[in-house]
Design an enzyme around this catalytic site. Structure first.
Site, mmCIF file in Angstrom:
data_model
loop_
_atom_site.group_PDB
_atom_site.id
_atom_site.type_symbol
_atom_site.label_atom_id
_atom_site.label_comp_id
_atom_site.label_asym_id
_atom_site.label_seq_id
_atom_site.Cartn_x
_atom_site.Cartn_y
_atom_site.Cartn_z
ATOM 1 N N MET A 1 -7.108 -0.096 6.223
ATOM 2 C CA MET A 1 -7.764 -1.056 7.112
ATOM 3 C C MET A 1 -9.171 -1.391 6.609
ATOM 4 O O MET A 1 -10.135 -1.382 7.387
ATOM 5 C CB MET A 1 -7.877 -0.491 8.529
ATOM 6 C CG MET A 1 -6.584 -0.204 9.227
ATOM 7 S SD MET A 1 -6.877 0.204 10.968
ATOM 8 C CE MET A 1 -7.817 1.741 10.805
ATOM 9 N N HIS A 2 -9.314 -1.743 5.354
ATOM 10 C CA HIS A 2 -10.633 -1.893 4.737
ATOM 11 C C HIS A 2 -11.688 -2.486 5.682
ATOM 12 O O HIS A 2 -12.709 -1.871 5.969
ATOM 13 C CB HIS A 2 -10.537 -2.793 3.509
ATOM 14 C CG HIS A 2 -9.643 -2.301 2.429
ATOM 15 N ND1 HIS A 2 -9.942 -1.220 1.638
ATOM 16 C CD2 HIS A 2 -8.440 -2.766 1.998
ATOM 17 C CE1 HIS A 2 -8.970 -1.028 0.753
ATOM 18 N NE2 HIS A 2 -8.047 -1.948 0.957
ATOM 19 N N ASP A 3 -11.437 -3.714 6.124
ATOM 20 C CA ASP A 3 -12.468 -4.467 6.838
ATOM 21 C C ASP A 3 -12.750 -3.907 8.221
ATOM 22 O O ASP A 3 -13.880 -3.992 8.714
ATOM 23 C CB ASP A 3 -12.055 -5.931 6.932
ATOM 24 C CG ASP A 3 -11.968 -6.593 5.570
ATOM 25 O OD1 ASP A 3 -12.626 -6.102 4.639
ATOM 26 O OD2 ASP A 3 -11.237 -7.589 5.435
ATOM 27 N N TYR B 1 0.795 -1.233 0.000
ATOM 28 C CA TYR B 1 0.000 0.000 0.000
ATOM 29 C C TYR B 1 0.824 1.278 0.000
ATOM 30 O O TYR B 1 0.311 2.344 -0.351
ATOM 31 C CB TYR B 1 -0.973 0.002 1.188
ATOM 32 C CG TYR B 1 -2.283 -0.653 0.820
ATOM 33 C CD1 TYR B 1 -3.158 -0.025 -0.060
ATOM 34 C CD2 TYR B 1 -2.620 -1.902 1.303
ATOM 35 C CE1 TYR B 1 -4.345 -0.630 -0.438
ATOM 36 C CE2 TYR B 1 -3.804 -2.513 0.938
ATOM 37 C CZ TYR B 1 -4.657 -1.876 0.069
ATOM 38 O OH TYR B 1 -5.830 -2.466 -0.323
#
Length: 319
Positions: free
Chosen positions: A241-243, A230
């Protein structure tokens, strides 16, 4: 207790942060975790979920394995180059072995049993491909009454990541995503790339996590491959920290700002396969160009600094 929550996941570094957030929040009653193929194959996602729960001291939470491939077309590809071939930057083996046996009921049966036993509506947070959730809703339509909200990490309004048009979770099983997002009738929040990228964290933030104690250090140690991936995308050393962004909304409704839009999923085989089509035209219902069907809440903005502080405080506060 607070929010009754089930997480459907494919760990994955960002899934690890999402599980940390849920397990370390005292106002969350984590009923169970189900696993799905995705970032890495099902055998790895399941082992990772069990080891992570052991790391966080939550061997009380049952884990059941679900779909190992998409519903219809088995052309999804793992994202080991993002998360490491084991899903956790090559460090999955450093996590403690799970003491609790894998639940033999399988993901869909466990979901049904947990929902039927619940005495109040349950929030489901699918943070991987939506195959298990599509199977649940197709095979057990009566269970909808027990689900309060579905908070989904997936899709993109203005961008993709697996392709120019499509985000990984939706692209991995577009037919399942369409079944849940378009054909469902349960209150749904979509947490797309547009908001998850805003909530990215840098290595200073990760350093604070690592300095918080052994568990924080163990969690931060899972990130090197992910941060390496990233850093050029973000333009600074850090990660998305998508989720965890979706799980934060699941446990604190309204932490993300949402707007209601019609959403569709492209299931064709052209370059837009897996795209989420969010109609932001604000047409009147009588307009012949309006999109038929339901609308869902799409998260687009938040107080980013407050959000980062919330996640860090929740994880560190519970360590």
């Amino acid at each position: 207790m607070g929010t009754k929550l089930i997480i459907d996941t494919d760990p994955g570094v960002d899934d690890a942060f999402a599980l940390a957030l849920a397990t370390r929040s005292e106002d969350v009653d984590l009923l169970g975790v189900t696993t799905v193929f995705g970032n890495v194959p099902l055998s790895h996602t399941t082992a990772n979920a069990r080891r992570l729960l052991q790391l966080f001291g939550r061997e009380d939470v049952p884990v059941a394995a679900g779909a190992e491939r998409p519903l219809v077309y088995d052309n999804a590809k793992p994202a080991g180059f993002v998360h490491g071939q084991d899903g956790l930057s090559g460090h999955a083996g450093t996590l403690p072995e799970a003491k609790r046996a894998l639940d033999e009921r399988g993901a869909v049966r466990l979901l049904v049993d947990l929902l039927e036993a619940a005495d109040e509506p349950v929030t489901i947070a699918p943070i991987g491909p939506l195959t298990n959730i599509a199977l649940l809703l197709a095979a057990h339509p009566q269970i909808r009454e027990k689900i309060g909200r579905i908070v989904i990490m997936g899709g993109g309004v203005t961008k993709g990541n697996s392709t120019t048009a499509a985000e990984f979770n939706i692209w991995s099983d577009p037919e399942a995503a369409r079944r849940v997002l378009v054909d469902g009738d349960i209150p749904t929040v979509l947490v797309p790339l547009d908001i998850t990228h805003q909530c990215s964290v840098d290595t200073t933030w990760l350093g604070k996590l690592a300095a918080s104690g052994p568990l924080g250090a163990a969690l931060e140690a899972l990130t090197p491959t992910y941060v390496e991936h990233y850093t050029p995308i973000l333009g600074f050393p850090g990660m998305v920290m998508h989720d965890a962004v979706a799980v934060a909304e699941a446990i604190r409704p309204g932490i993300l700002d949402t707007e209601s839009y019609p959403v569709d999923v492209e299931c064709g085989f052209g370059p837009a396969r897996g795209a989420t089509l969010v109609d932001r035209r604000r047409l009147r219902s009588t307009d012949p160009q309006t999109v038929p069907g339901r609308t869902i809440d799409v998260a687009l903005t938040t107080d980013v600094d407050a959000f980062r502080g919330f996640v860090l405080d929740r994880i560190v506060g519970g360590l």
